[in-house]
Design a protein around this motif. Sequence first.
Motif: not given
Length: 775
Positions: A365, A407, A410-411, A414, A424
């Motif tokens: 990550t 990204r 996506a983080n 999540k 991701s």
Amino acid sequence: MSVAVEECSQKGCLALSLLELLGFNLTFVFFASLLVLIEPVAAGSGIPEIKCYLNGVKVPGIVRLRTLLCKVFGVLFSVAGGLFVGKEGPMIHSGAVVGAGLPQFQSLSLRKIQFNFPYFRSDRDKRDFVSAGAAAGVAAAFGAPIGGTLFSLEEGSSFWNQGLTWKVLFCSMSATFTLNFFRSGIQFGSWGSFQLPGLLNFGEFKCSDSDKKCHLWTAMDLGFFVVMGVVGGLLGATFNCLNKRLAKYRMRNVHPKPKLVRVLESLLVSLVTTVVVFVASMVLGECRQMSSASQVGNDSFALQEYVTFSSTFPRKSRLSEVTSDEVNSSIKTFFCPNETYNDMATLFFNSQESGILQLFHQDSTFSPITLALFFVLYFVLACWTYGISVPSGLFVPSLLCGAAFGRLVANVLKSYIGLGHIYSGTFALIGAAAFLGGVVRMSISLTVILIESTSEITYGLPIMVTLMVAKWTGDFFNKGIYDIHVGLRGVPLLEWETEVEMDKLRASDIMEPNLTYVYPHTRIQSLVSILRTTVHHAFPVVTENRGNEKEFMKGNQLISNNIKYKKCSILTRAGEQRRRSQSMKSYPSSELRNVCDEHVTSEDPGEKEDLLQQMLERRYTPYPNLYPDQSPSEDWTMEERFRPLTFHGLILRSQLVTLLVRGVCYSESQSSASQPRLSYAEMAEDYPRYPDIHDLDLTLLNPRMIVDVTPYMNPAPFTVSPNTHVSQVFNLFRTMGLRHLPVVNAVGEIVGVITRHNLTREFLQARLRQHYQTL
């Protein structure tokens, strides 16, 4: 260089590493700026200039060999200098230059290298080759031959035909496989294996077999993709707005100053970029734990999967292996303990292509704060960099900036919303597409380019939806970045179609009524005067008096046996010419005296002078509006019935200069049949760089000699009537690739000429406002 920084981070010599990094970057950027000083057209990506060229506008020096050399070496120095620029845009420009130069078998830079190759000697043929070259540049950069063809169609060519489609596609395919052949042989030593299709490869998107809940994307994700498209369009519009302001500032405060100021600006940008990258990596980066996949090979490219997969799909497995090695080897551990890495340095201290692969495929990550800071810093620096005096592209910086945005989304989904099923890499790809689409505003070609770069057809729908939403959102605020820079240059670029309300205008509302013209038989002195005092590229060939014209016309062929009429015609038009435009003195008074000092006539001189005086007085009154739907009326005065300019054809400036250079003329005591004749090959021998009228040695010309232009003019060009709707004029002009469109009324009189300038959006809007004011 990053290795030296890592070593100094342990030994305590960071200041020395920074100075070393600055020395390298500033030196490379300095060389890149010097190459742009040699050939200013080499600055930027070159896509706006190529777009103008394919739209029908000749940009000086845009397809010269010197431009190609400065562009190629300049972009190498720009990228090596650490600037946030890409090489894909300059590759498109380079491909276009190659396409323009190879069919000509000659170069202005290499004058001694010339071949007698008589084919492809027209603007249309050259434009087709430039279209193919631009498509080949896209195909080589992204490994996307179909996307390159669509790019040339969507963003470039205004004049497209069915036969050109397969030729451009074949050229794109050839470029892709040529690059693939050499890269595969050089990198793997297996010549002919065709394993690396393009310079920029996104790798293979594939979930790990151990994660059964993972999917590349689902139907629910489409909603997030639409929102990302809206945000990408807003970010792209902001980027374009800021870059436009910077470009205007440079045009006002940088470009008028000595050229050294441009070099200093480039060095300043390089200095700031280097310091920001260095400080951000050292101070703002976080130490993140490496995943097990990163140590062995991440979830997309695990080596265990490679062993099984390679037996079935050797090309994809080799591509996955290469991408996996690049992703894992590009992890940076600045100031971080073992089994951890610096996420900010991993993004900044790598090539932009490696950074994109990290965001697409790195399973470890990235901190949301790191991604947000990286996006802001990269956004600002990339916007500042695009437009300085170095060769620079915008595709890869936009992809990297957008991938960081995706990204980050996506983080957040999540970590804070709990959507653990999302992939991701998919969101990073969609973010890259959204931001790039918001900046350049391409839809069809960019969709295909991204699909071909990922080798994943299942991404077709989400990429297209995202790009369309980003384009619609960005178009609400401003134009694409390339269109903005075209507009700043003042190039009369034609859109795909006109607005509906423009049909309230007619051809007579937008045409240029002040004409500069030539006669079928004109003295050399008059032609030289016209060519030296105007910049027009074509001139109408006209006669004036319909009664005298009967003697001029026999069997639809113009003949020269009435010198008296020609002389009087020049004198007749002199008063009207002075009345209409004082700035275009095509027929000086001294010339008129020389031309008309002889009188080949049996009429009484007094009567002749009275007749000429009456005709001149009538010219001082503006011409009445003459439309095809207006029939002659008994109430018309003699002035209204007199229509002076009968249209016979168009002749180009290059043709007139060629006739003068080659001495094609005859004396007044001879017949026009004694004039030398030039073939088409002789007329096109100097293409594409015809001699300039200002370089002509006038001492070698007899100003009283006469040139018969009728064998070389175009006797049947496309014409429109004054009442034609603007939309019809626009479609005819664009689809037929015209540069000049005469406006001719019902009786064959030319009343104006329409050029590209008269069909630009700004000009049409100004004329529409005038139309509303007169209602």
